[in-house]
Motif scaffolding. Structure first.
Motif, PDB file in Angstrom:
ATOM      1  N   PHE A  68      -6.739  -3.477  -8.750  1.00  0.00           N
ATOM      2  CA  PHE A  68      -5.784  -3.630  -8.187  1.00  0.00           C
ATOM      3  C   PHE A  68      -5.847  -2.795  -6.696  1.00  0.00           C
ATOM      4  CE2 PHE A  68      -3.004  -4.151 -12.487  1.00  0.00           C
ATOM      5  CZ  PHE A  68      -3.806  -5.623 -12.873  1.00  0.00           C
ATOM      6  N   THR A  69      -4.911  -3.374  -5.827  1.00  0.00           N
ATOM      7  CA  THR A  69      -5.419  -2.852  -4.620  1.00  0.00           C
ATOM      8  C   THR A  69      -3.848  -2.890  -4.050  1.00  0.00           C
ATOM      9  OG1 THR A  69      -7.444  -3.375  -4.074  1.00  0.00           O
ATOM     10  CG2 THR A  69      -5.384  -2.910  -2.098  1.00  0.00           C
ATOM     11  N   ILE A  70      -3.335  -1.966  -3.954  1.00  0.00           N
ATOM     12  CA  ILE A  70      -1.544  -1.333  -3.563  1.00  0.00           C
ATOM     13  C   ILE A  70      -1.785  -1.727  -1.970  1.00  0.00           C
ATOM     14  CG2 ILE A  70      -1.770   0.966  -4.165  1.00  0.00           C
ATOM     15  CD1 ILE A  70       1.195   0.638  -4.887  1.00  0.00           C
ATOM     16  N   SER A  71      -0.477  -2.042  -1.126  1.00  0.00           N
ATOM     17  CA  SER A  71      -0.624  -2.002  -0.158  1.00  0.00           C
ATOM     18  C   SER A  71       1.427  -1.918   0.219  1.00  0.00           C
ATOM     19  CB  SER A  71      -1.552  -3.262   0.991  1.00  0.00           C
ATOM     20  OG  SER A  71      -1.109  -4.564   0.473  1.00  0.00           O
ATOM     21  N   ARG A  72       1.063  -2.052   1.557  1.00  0.00           N
ATOM     22  CA  ARG A  72       3.029  -1.960   2.225  1.00  0.00           C
ATOM     23  C   ARG A  72       2.461  -2.659   3.470  1.00  0.00           C
ATOM     24  NH1 ARG A  72       5.982   3.267   0.989  1.00  0.00           N
ATOM     25  NH2 ARG A  72       7.388   2.268   2.143  1.00  0.00           N
ATOM     26  N   ASP A  73       3.579  -3.486   3.873  1.00  0.00           N
ATOM     27  CA  ASP A  73       3.954  -4.227   4.961  1.00  0.00           C
ATOM     28  C   ASP A  73       5.246  -3.264   5.755  1.00  0.00           C
ATOM     29  OD1 ASP A  73       4.316  -4.622   7.609  1.00  0.00           O
ATOM     30  OD2 ASP A  73       3.572  -6.760   6.701  1.00  0.00           O
ATOM     31  N   ASN A  74       5.129  -1.944   6.246  1.00  0.00           N
ATOM     32  CA  ASN A  74       6.640  -1.650   6.361  1.00  0.00           C
ATOM     33  C   ASN A  74       7.376  -2.451   7.878  1.00  0.00           C
ATOM     34  OD1 ASN A  74       6.469   0.513   5.086  1.00  0.00           O
ATOM     35  ND2 ASN A  74       5.277   2.008   6.297  1.00  0.00           N
ATOM     36  N   ALA A  75       6.729  -3.639   8.384  1.00  0.00           N
ATOM     37  CA  ALA A  75       7.333  -4.214   9.364  1.00  0.00           C
ATOM     38  C   ALA A  75       7.869  -5.026   8.647  1.00  0.00           C
ATOM     39  CB  ALA A  75       6.265  -4.865  10.250  1.00  0.00           C
ATOM     40  N   LYS A  76       7.691  -5.565   7.554  1.00  0.00           N
ATOM     41  CA  LYS A  76       8.679  -6.772   6.211  1.00  0.00           C
ATOM     42  C   LYS A  76       8.828  -5.994   4.902  1.00  0.00           C
ATOM     43  CE  LYS A  76       5.093 -10.086   7.587  1.00  0.00           C
ATOM     44  NZ  LYS A  76       3.755 -11.093   7.207  1.00  0.00           N
ATOM     45  N   ASN A  77       8.990  -4.374   4.989  1.00  0.00           N
ATOM     46  CA  ASN A  77       9.894  -4.417   4.049  1.00  0.00           C
ATOM     47  C   ASN A  77       9.319  -4.623   3.182  1.00  0.00           C
ATOM     48  OD1 ASN A  77      11.201  -3.159   6.038  1.00  0.00           O
ATOM     49  ND2 ASN A  77      13.374  -4.384   5.773  1.00  0.00           N
ATOM     50  N   THR A  78       7.883  -4.811   2.858  1.00  0.00           N
ATOM     51  CA  THR A  78       7.543  -5.432   1.464  1.00  0.00           C
ATOM     52  C   THR A  78       6.411  -4.829   1.134  1.00  0.00           C
ATOM     53  OG1 THR A  78       7.815  -7.629   2.579  1.00  0.00           O
ATOM     54  CG2 THR A  78       6.389  -7.744   0.622  1.00  0.00           C
ATOM     55  N   MET A  79       6.122  -4.699  -0.516  1.00  0.00           N
ATOM     56  CA  MET A  79       4.796  -3.921  -1.189  1.00  0.00           C
ATOM     57  C   MET A  79       3.896  -4.872  -1.605  1.00  0.00           C
ATOM     58  SD  MET A  79       4.585  -1.012  -3.854  1.00  0.00           S
ATOM     59  CE  MET A  79       5.869  -1.461  -4.204  1.00  0.00           C
ATOM     60  N   TYR A  80       2.774  -4.508  -2.021  1.00  0.00           N
ATOM     61  CA  TYR A  80       2.059  -5.719  -2.355  1.00  0.00           C
ATOM     62  C   TYR A  80       1.426  -5.550  -3.277  1.00  0.00           C
ATOM     63  CZ  TYR A  80       3.179  -8.599   1.519  1.00  0.00           C
ATOM     64  OH  TYR A  80       4.092  -8.410   2.139  1.00  0.00           O
ATOM     65  N   LEU A  81       0.584  -5.359  -4.299  1.00  0.00           N
ATOM     66  CA  LEU A  81      -0.252  -5.102  -5.539  1.00  0.00           C
ATOM     67  C   LEU A  81      -0.722  -6.536  -5.582  1.00  0.00           C
ATOM     68  CD1 LEU A  81      -0.643  -3.580  -7.815  1.00  0.00           C
ATOM     69  CD2 LEU A  81       0.009  -4.349  -8.577  1.00  0.00           C
ATOM     70  N   GLN A  82      -2.460  -6.403  -5.355  1.00  0.00           N
ATOM     71  CA  GLN A  82      -3.458  -7.740  -5.496  1.00  0.00           C
ATOM     72  C   GLN A  82      -3.803  -7.114  -6.759  1.00  0.00           C
ATOM     73  OE1 GLN A  82      -4.031  -9.986  -3.572  1.00  0.00           O
ATOM     74  NE2 GLN A  82      -5.447 -10.959  -5.392  1.00  0.00           N
ATOM     75  N   MET A  83      -3.985  -7.788  -7.523  1.00  0.00           N
ATOM     76  CA  MET A  83      -4.973  -7.854  -9.190  1.00  0.00           C
ATOM     77  C   MET A  83      -5.814  -8.539  -8.811  1.00  0.00           C
ATOM     78  SD  MET A  83      -1.459  -7.676 -11.046  1.00  0.00           S
ATOM     79  CE  MET A  83      -0.897  -8.898 -10.890  1.00  0.00           C
ATOM     80  N   ASN A  84      -7.263  -8.582  -8.743  1.00  0.00           N
ATOM     81  CA  ASN A  84      -7.953  -9.088  -9.348  1.00  0.00           C
ATOM     82  C   ASN A  84      -8.919  -8.976 -10.919  1.00  0.00           C
ATOM     83  OD1 ASN A  84      -8.107  -9.963  -6.713  1.00  0.00           O
ATOM     84  ND2 ASN A  84      -9.288  -8.573  -6.250  1.00  0.00           N
ATOM     85  N   SER A  85      -9.520  -9.187 -11.268  1.00  0.00           N
ATOM     86  CA  SER A  85     -10.236  -9.854 -12.169  1.00  0.00           C
ATOM     87  C   SER A  85      -9.502  -9.478 -13.425  1.00  0.00           C
ATOM     88  CB  SER A  85     -11.557  -8.698 -11.981  1.00  0.00           C
ATOM     89  OG  SER A  85     -12.595  -8.683 -11.163  1.00  0.00           O
ATOM     90  N   LEU A  86      -8.241 -10.118 -13.213  1.00  0.00           N
ATOM     91  CA  LEU A  86      -7.281  -9.809 -14.801  1.00  0.00           C
ATOM     92  C   LEU A  86      -7.977 -10.499 -16.023  1.00  0.00           C
ATOM     93  CD1 LEU A  86      -4.268 -11.452 -12.263  1.00  0.00           C
ATOM     94  CD2 LEU A  86      -4.451  -9.079 -13.674  1.00  0.00           C
ATOM     95  N   LYS A  87      -6.979  -9.453 -16.789  1.00  0.00           N
ATOM     96  CA  LYS A  87      -7.600  -8.834 -18.464  1.00  0.00           C
ATOM     97  C   LYS A  87      -6.113  -9.760 -19.484  1.00  0.00           C
ATOM     98  CE  LYS A  87     -11.167  -5.345 -17.008  1.00  0.00           C
ATOM     99  NZ  LYS A  87     -10.971  -4.313 -17.561  1.00  0.00           N
TER     100      LYS A  87
END
Length: 124
Positions: A68-87
């Protein structure tokens, strides 16, 4: 008051990927630390990941580290969670949370506001 709205959940197969989003409103997004938690059926809400106000510091639960990778875009007021290889064990309702204190935390009680959650289901 802070409003948090998660999106991006769904039903996927093991090994697939999903990206969750958390849209925030009500306060200056870059002023607060954000986190992701999840709750599986019959279990307590557990920490997944957190990110600092600037996005430069991140922290992950051992169970998702490297996938998993967490990230945020403060200009868009949005946070993300990229989830790979899900189990299948990643199946849960995923919640985003906001913490007024600037420090990253994995403790549920340290967070001040919560979204309503988005369901992620991973089939085997």
């Amino acid at each position: 008051q802070v409003q948090l709205v998660e999106s991006g959940g769904g039903l996927v197969q093991a090994g697939d990927s999903l990206r969750l989003s958390c849209a925030a409103s009500g306060r200056t997004f870059s002023d607060y630390t954000m986190g992701w938690f999840r709750q599986a059926p019959g279990k307590g809400r557990e920490f997944v990941s957190a990110i600092s106000r600037s996005g430069l510091l991140t922290y992950y639960a051992d169970s998702v580290k490297g996938r998993f990778t967490i990230s945020r875009d403060n200009a868009k007021n949005t946070m993300y969670l990229q989830m790979n290889s899900l189990k299948p064990e990643d199946t849960a309702v995923y919640y985003c949370a906001y913490r007024a204190d600037g420090r990253i935390s994995a403790v549920r009680g340290d967070y001040d506001y919560w979204g309503q959650g988005t369901q992620v289901t991973v089939s085997s």
